[in-house]
Design an enzyme around this catalytic site. Structure first.
Site, PDB file in Angstrom:
ATOM      1  N   CYS A   1       5.847 -10.082  -2.578  1.00  0.00           N
ATOM      2  CA  CYS A   1       4.782  -9.658  -1.988  1.00  0.00           C
ATOM      3  C   CYS A   1       3.350  -9.862  -2.584  1.00  0.00           C
ATOM      4  O   CYS A   1       3.658 -11.097  -1.693  1.00  0.00           O
ATOM      5  CB  CYS A   1       4.595  -7.722  -3.075  1.00  0.00           C
ATOM      6  SG  CYS A   1       2.997  -7.167  -2.053  1.00  0.00           S
TER       7      CYS A   1
ATOM      8  N   HIS B   1       9.577  -5.463  -1.579  1.00  0.00           N
ATOM      9  CA  HIS B   1       9.925  -5.554  -2.578  1.00  0.00           C
ATOM     10  C   HIS B   1      11.374  -5.736  -2.840  1.00  0.00           C
ATOM     11  O   HIS B   1      11.378  -4.401  -2.553  1.00  0.00           O
ATOM     12  CB  HIS B   1       9.342  -3.947  -3.320  1.00  0.00           C
ATOM     13  CG  HIS B   1       7.736  -4.409  -3.709  1.00  0.00           C
ATOM     14  ND1 HIS B   1       7.474  -4.914  -4.596  1.00  0.00           N
ATOM     15  CD2 HIS B   1       6.974  -3.436  -2.639  1.00  0.00           C
ATOM     16  CE1 HIS B   1       5.839  -5.184  -4.328  1.00  0.00           C
ATOM     17  NE2 HIS B   1       5.757  -3.951  -3.198  1.00  0.00           N
TER      18      HIS B   1
ATOM     19  N   GLU C   1      12.663  -5.350  -5.677  1.00  0.00           N
ATOM     20  CA  GLU C   1      13.154  -3.827  -7.157  1.00  0.00           C
ATOM     21  C   GLU C   1      13.084  -2.622  -6.055  1.00  0.00           C
ATOM     22  O   GLU C   1      13.749  -1.870  -6.818  1.00  0.00           O
ATOM     23  CB  GLU C   1      12.055  -4.501  -8.549  1.00  0.00           C
ATOM     24  CG  GLU C   1      10.913  -4.007  -7.961  1.00  0.00           C
ATOM     25  CD  GLU C   1       9.869  -4.932  -7.008  1.00  0.00           C
ATOM     26  OE1 GLU C   1       8.637  -4.452  -6.857  1.00  0.00           O
ATOM     27  OE2 GLU C   1      10.195  -5.672  -6.375  1.00  0.00           O
TER      28      GLU C   1
END
Length: 197
Positions: free
Chosen positions: A77, A175, A177
């Site tokens: 990001c 992202h 994750e």
């Protein structure tokens, strides 16, 4: 394997740490140059505003350390955006790893882009086993333009870089994750890259 998540006060670091744990690894949170240099893999996260994040990097000397790292480095990001030459956000000069500029969405789309979008034109080991047009999760108002270092792209009023790769440096605007199974696969691919530090 020693995995270090750079903790410079501008990160979504806990969610990344948990995602790495789900893959069976432990990560160290650190801004200590020695810890970072001796890591097998380095993750450079970022959430927030570019100029204040760059200020924090400079205060800890990480602005000169990160571009010199030899092992695989993954910017996420804002981390990826700071690895570029320049970002319009706060009129900020970046680390100059990726030869590309970051500009604000101004194509009649709602800003920030929040939510799921498709990635395509996948060109890196990061995307081994990942299909074209898979959905990943994004939250951003600025984007890296498409460049020769682009290894994945998405469209949101304009086609832009959702991932970059140069030498041992990788970056994802999305992202991983927070991107479900696809993101987990991409993180796993990064952790399985050969280490060359």
């Amino acid at each position: 394997m020693k995995i270090v998540i750079i903790n410079y006060g501008a990160g979504n670091i806990q969610s990344i740490k948990f995602a790495i744990q789900r893959l069976g690894y432990e990560a160290i949170l650190s801004n200590d140059p020695e810890e970072i240099i001796t890591a097998d893999k380095v993750i450079f996260p970022g959430v927030g505003e570019a100029s204040s994040a760059m200020k924090k990097l400079k205060e800890s000397g990480l602005d000169t350390l990160v571009p010199k790292l030899k092992q695989p480095v993954l910017g996420i990001c804002l981390g990826m955006q700071l690895m570029c030459n320049y970002t319009e956000e706060g009129n900020t000069t970046g680390l100059g790893i990726f030869d590309v500029e970051v500009v604000r969405f101004n194509h009649g789309v709602k800003v920030p882009q929040i939510g799921w979008n498709q990635i395509e034109s996948l060109k890196s080991q990061l995307f081994n086993g990942v299909n074209e047009k898979e959905y990943i999760y994004l939250v951003h108002s600025y984007y890296a333009t498409v460049t020769r270092e682009t290894v994945a792209q998405s469209s949101y009023g304009v086609t832009y870089s959702t991932a970059l790769h140069k030498d041992n440096f990788y970056g994802t605007q999305f992202h991983p994750e927070k991107s479900s199974d696809v993101g987990e696969k991409i993180l796993s691919n990064f952790l399985n890259l050969p280490t060359n530090n």
